[in-house]
Design a protein around this motif. Sequence first.
Motif, PDB file in Angstrom:
ATOM      1  N   TRP A  89       0.575  -0.808  -0.140  1.00 27.29           N
ATOM      2  CA  TRP A  89      -0.051  -0.219  -0.021  1.00 27.29           C
ATOM      3  C   TRP A  89       1.191   1.164  -0.176  1.00 27.29           C
ATOM      4  O   TRP A  89       0.938   2.378  -0.749  1.00 27.29           O
ATOM      5  N   SER A  90       1.575   1.454   1.251  1.00 23.21           N
ATOM      6  CA  SER A  90       2.752   2.455   1.387  1.00 23.21           C
ATOM      7  C   SER A  90       3.736   2.651  -0.166  1.00 23.21           C
ATOM      8  O   SER A  90       3.730   4.418  -0.270  1.00 23.21           O
ATOM      9  N   GLN A  91       3.964   1.424  -0.528  1.00 26.63           N
ATOM     10  CA  GLN A  91       5.247   1.920  -1.523  1.00 26.63           C
ATOM     11  C   GLN A  91       4.546   1.815  -3.203  1.00 26.63           C
ATOM     12  O   GLN A  91       4.678   2.880  -3.649  1.00 26.63           O
ATOM     13  N   PHE A  92       3.990   0.361  -3.089  1.00 28.97           N
ATOM     14  CA  PHE A  92       3.664   0.596  -4.624  1.00 28.97           C
ATOM     15  C   PHE A  92       2.631   1.411  -5.204  1.00 28.97           C
ATOM     16  O   PHE A  92       2.865   1.879  -6.234  1.00 28.97           O
ATOM     17  N   ILE A  93       1.502   1.243  -4.465  1.00 28.77           N
ATOM     18  CA  ILE A  93       0.265   1.776  -5.189  1.00 28.77           C
ATOM     19  C   ILE A  93       0.056   3.515  -5.168  1.00 28.77           C
ATOM     20  O   ILE A  93      -0.536   4.400  -5.486  1.00 28.77           O
ATOM     21  N   GLN A  94       1.107   4.220  -3.823  1.00 25.20           N
ATOM     22  CA  GLN A  94       0.615   5.201  -3.935  1.00 25.20           C
ATOM     23  C   GLN A  94       1.891   5.817  -5.343  1.00 25.20           C
ATOM     24  O   GLN A  94       1.448   6.766  -5.804  1.00 25.20           O
ATOM     25  N   ASP A  95       2.564   4.972  -5.429  1.00 22.91           N
ATOM     26  CA  ASP A  95       3.842   5.094  -6.209  1.00 22.91           C
ATOM     27  C   ASP A  95       3.098   5.319  -7.203  1.00 22.91           C
ATOM     28  O   ASP A  95       3.450   5.936  -8.454  1.00 22.91           O
ATOM     29  N   LEU A  96       2.252   4.276  -8.185  1.00 20.02           N
ATOM     30  CA  LEU A  96       1.436   4.213  -9.325  1.00 20.02           C
ATOM     31  C   LEU A  96      -0.078   4.831  -9.146  1.00 20.02           C
ATOM     32  O   LEU A  96       0.234   6.044 -10.992  1.00 20.02           O
ATOM     33  N   LYS A  97      -0.113   5.814  -8.350  1.00 19.75           N
ATOM     34  CA  LYS A  97      -0.725   6.973  -8.238  1.00 19.75           C
ATOM     35  C   LYS A  97      -0.411   8.185  -8.993  1.00 19.75           C
ATOM     36  O   LYS A  97      -1.163   8.901  -9.532  1.00 19.75           O
ATOM     37  N   TYR A  98       0.958   8.681  -8.383  1.00 17.51           N
ATOM     38  CA  TYR A  98       2.006   9.704  -8.361  1.00 17.51           C
ATOM     39  C   TYR A  98       2.242   9.677 -10.037  1.00 17.51           C
ATOM     40  O   TYR A  98       3.358  10.966 -10.177  1.00 17.51           O
ATOM     41  N   VAL A  99       2.427   8.347 -10.827  1.00 18.00           N
ATOM     42  CA  VAL A  99       2.933   8.371 -11.849  1.00 18.00           C
ATOM     43  C   VAL A  99       2.878   9.182 -13.047  1.00 18.00           C
ATOM     44  O   VAL A  99       1.452   8.818 -13.340  1.00 18.00           O
TER      45      VAL A  99
END
Length: 99
Positions: A89-99
């Motif tokens: 949740w904290s790394q992968f999903i959040q990073d995908l949202k802001y790419v």
Amino acid sequence: MSTRLSTRLASSLGLTNIAIDPEFEELEKQFRSVEKCTLQLSKDVENCLTYLSDEAISGEMISDFIIQYYQGTVNIEAKKLRDIRSIIWSQFIQDLKYV
């Protein structure tokens, strides 16, 4: 292309009579198709991110429920699961949202 476009605009306004340019018509058709596909891709990616986010949140909640179920006993696997779900949740999903 600008000459074709201005000629087409003049023709559509009734200022001139010209023959239809089949090459331009085909290119315009292809452009509209690419535009439509691009918009659909954008919507699909947005939906995918929403579903991945929901899954990540659900997985984190499930891991918390498992830890509560095993409360009072040491369960390393349940804690590992919670840690992994938190990282997802904290790394992968959040990073995908802001790419």
